[in-house]
Design an enzyme around this catalytic site. Structure first.
Site, mmCIF file in Angstrom:
data_model
loop_
_atom_site.group_PDB
_atom_site.id
_atom_site.type_symbol
_atom_site.label_atom_id
_atom_site.label_comp_id
_atom_site.label_asym_id
_atom_site.label_seq_id
_atom_site.Cartn_x
_atom_site.Cartn_y
_atom_site.Cartn_z
ATOM 1 N N ARG A 54 0.786 -1.222 0.000
ATOM 2 C CA ARG A 54 0.000 0.000 0.000
ATOM 3 C C ARG A 54 0.823 1.281 0.000
ATOM 4 O O ARG A 54 0.561 2.206 -0.772
ATOM 5 C CB ARG A 54 -0.918 0.079 1.247
ATOM 6 C CG ARG A 54 -2.221 -0.624 1.100
ATOM 7 C CD ARG A 54 -2.597 -1.230 2.422
ATOM 8 N NE ARG A 54 -1.605 -2.234 2.740
ATOM 9 C CZ ARG A 54 -1.682 -3.495 2.314
ATOM 10 N NH1 ARG A 54 -2.702 -3.887 1.648
ATOM 11 N NH2 ARG A 54 -0.719 -4.367 2.587
ATOM 12 N N THR A 55 1.805 1.340 0.892
ATOM 13 C CA THR A 55 2.492 2.625 1.055
ATOM 14 C C THR A 55 3.251 2.978 -0.227
ATOM 15 O O THR A 55 3.135 4.084 -0.750
ATOM 16 C CB THR A 55 3.449 2.564 2.262
ATOM 17 O OG1 THR A 55 2.716 2.046 3.372
ATOM 18 C CG2 THR A 55 3.992 3.930 2.613
ATOM 19 N N LYS A 83 25.846 -3.860 -1.344
ATOM 20 C CA LYS A 83 27.321 -3.917 -1.453
ATOM 21 C C LYS A 83 27.964 -3.197 -0.268
ATOM 22 O O LYS A 83 29.169 -3.005 -0.238
ATOM 23 C CB LYS A 83 27.769 -3.241 -2.751
ATOM 24 C CG LYS A 83 27.224 -3.850 -4.013
ATOM 25 C CD LYS A 83 27.782 -3.074 -5.218
ATOM 26 C CE LYS A 83 26.748 -2.958 -6.303
ATOM 27 N NZ LYS A 83 27.080 -1.901 -7.265
ATOM 28 N N ARG A 104 11.235 3.668 3.416
ATOM 29 C CA ARG A 104 10.915 2.705 4.492
ATOM 30 C C ARG A 104 12.191 1.949 4.810
ATOM 31 O O ARG A 104 12.914 1.523 3.912
ATOM 32 C CB ARG A 104 9.827 1.727 4.039
ATOM 33 C CG ARG A 104 9.612 0.603 5.035
ATOM 34 C CD ARG A 104 8.403 -0.224 4.721
ATOM 35 N NE ARG A 104 7.192 0.527 4.958
ATOM 36 C CZ ARG A 104 5.960 0.012 4.833
ATOM 37 N NH1 ARG A 104 5.803 -1.261 4.489
ATOM 38 N NH2 ARG A 104 4.894 0.741 5.072
ATOM 39 N N HIS A 132 5.082 5.689 11.529
ATOM 40 C CA HIS A 132 4.601 5.558 10.135
ATOM 41 C C HIS A 132 3.612 6.708 9.929
ATOM 42 O O HIS A 132 2.402 6.522 9.889
ATOM 43 C CB HIS A 132 3.919 4.196 9.977
ATOM 44 C CG HIS A 132 3.602 3.801 8.552
ATOM 45 N ND1 HIS A 132 3.664 4.663 7.474
ATOM 46 C CD2 HIS A 132 3.206 2.601 8.042
ATOM 47 C CE1 HIS A 132 3.324 4.017 6.374
ATOM 48 N NE2 HIS A 132 3.047 2.764 6.694
HETATM 49 N N1 CP Z 1 -0.177 0.022 5.817
HETATM 50 C C1 CP Z 1 1.026 -0.290 5.271
HETATM 51 O O1 CP Z 1 2.066 0.257 5.632
HETATM 52 O O2 CP Z 1 0.952 -1.265 4.316
HETATM 53 P P1 CP Z 1 2.195 -1.768 3.466
HETATM 54 O O3 CP Z 1 3.152 -2.451 4.420
HETATM 55 O O4 CP Z 1 1.628 -2.708 2.443
HETATM 56 O O5 CP Z 1 2.850 -0.563 2.844
#
Ligand code: CP
Length: 315
Positions: A54-55, A83, A104, A132
């Site tokens: 999603r993100t 590396k 991320r 998040h």
């Molecule tokens: N909600 C969320 O962070 O989903 P993903 O891990 O799929 O990005």
């Protein structure tokens, strides 16, 4: 003004700045053509050192819907991090190619570090079990859209008086930490934390609630909590953050939201989940009109469009 700003944790933006983002996201939802070409010629780097559906996809969809383009990686094994390149050097490189970076990373604090080396805005798309913040924007917009009342001037009005329950892995669930921290800024919200003792919310979260005088309670019983909730935020037990598999297996199915449990809830309840879901919400619950987690994921794209347009300074 959010132009040029990074977003590392929910407290980086004021309540008023978040309200402006929600208004913009609602405007985009109403009129998807609004801002359609606003990011033409701009580039967004998406650097995902951990898996995501999603993100990453919603950021990439958001950027492309604004007329911009994306570059990056979804697998760090395909980047020079494999590396031994440092995060600081990776960020310097991405910043020299792109106008903003979404990252991320499994390490807590990685996004903050990245922002210190980056001349362009850095958006934290999850740093380990820490924060998040764009999921929080998604969650708050969903609450505003689905639990707000006509005439609400701001999110403050929409959340006043709501009881929000968090259920599952509250220790490692970064979306829980970010949303609880964000809600702690709103008077009149009550929080209920439902978890096994081993997966309680971290002390830094509960201490913050005490400091802000936000009413909260902790329980192990979802059945007891259910009738009093206006919002139920289910979470997955975060297998990837456990030190041993046995503990994960023992705890993973502690809570399963079933139709039977839904019968004891308010008619106006909304069930949220940042997703991915594993086993903690029975598939049958998806058909219940109170299940809002797929709508929530879609709101994530609108609020990320609003965020990108704002930090790129095109609005
Ligand atoms: N909600 C969320 O962070 O989903 P993903 O891990 O799929 O990005």
């Amino acid at each position: 003004m959010l132009k040029g700003r990074s977003l590392i944790e929910p407290g980086n933006f004021t309540i008023e700045e978040m309200d402006a983002l929600f208004s913009l996201a609602e405007r985009i939802e109403e009129d998807p053509a609004y801002l359609r070409e606003s990011c033409r010629g701009r580039l967004l780097a998406t650097l995902f050192f951990e898996p995501s559906t999603r993100t990453r996809l919603s950021f990439e969809a958001a950027m492309q819907r604004l007329g911009g383009s994306c570059l990056g990686f979804a697998d760090p094994g395909s980047s020079s991090a494999s590396k031994g390149e440092s995060l600081a050097d990776t960020i310097r490189m991405a910043a020299s190619y792109a106008d903003a970076i979404v990252m991320r990373n499994p390490k807590e604090g990685a996004a903050l570090l990245a922002s210190r080396y980056s001349p362009v805005p850095v958006i934290n798309a999850g740093d380990g079990g820490h924060h998040h913040p764009t999921q929080t924007l998604t969650d708050l917009l969903t609450i505003k859209r689905l639990r707000g009342k006509p005439g609400d001037k701001s999110l403050r009005d929409s959340v006043k008086g709501l009881t929000v329950g968090f259920c599952g892995d509250l220790k490692f669930g970064r979306t829980v930490h970010s949303l609880a921290k964000a809600l702690a800024r709103y008077e009149g919200v009550k929080l209920v934390f439902v978890s096994p003792p081993e997966l309680r919310a971290p002390e830094y979260v509960t201490r913050l609630l005490q400091r802000e005088k936000i009413e909260y309670l902790e329980t192990t019983s979802l059945e007891d909590a259910m009738p009093g909730l206006d919002v139920l935020y289910m979470t997955r037990v975060q297998r990837e953050r456990f030190f041993n598999e046995e503990d994960y297996i023992r705890l993973k199915d502690t809570y399963v939201l079933s139709l039977e449990k839904m019968e004891t809830a308010k008619k106006e309840l909304i069930v949220l989940h940042p997703l991915p879901r594993v086993n903690e919400i029975a598939i049958e619950v998806d058909a219940d009109p109170r299940a809002a987690y797929f709508k929530q994921a879609k709101y994530g794209m609108y609020v990320r469009m609003a965020l990108l347009a704002s930090i790129m300074g095109v609005i």
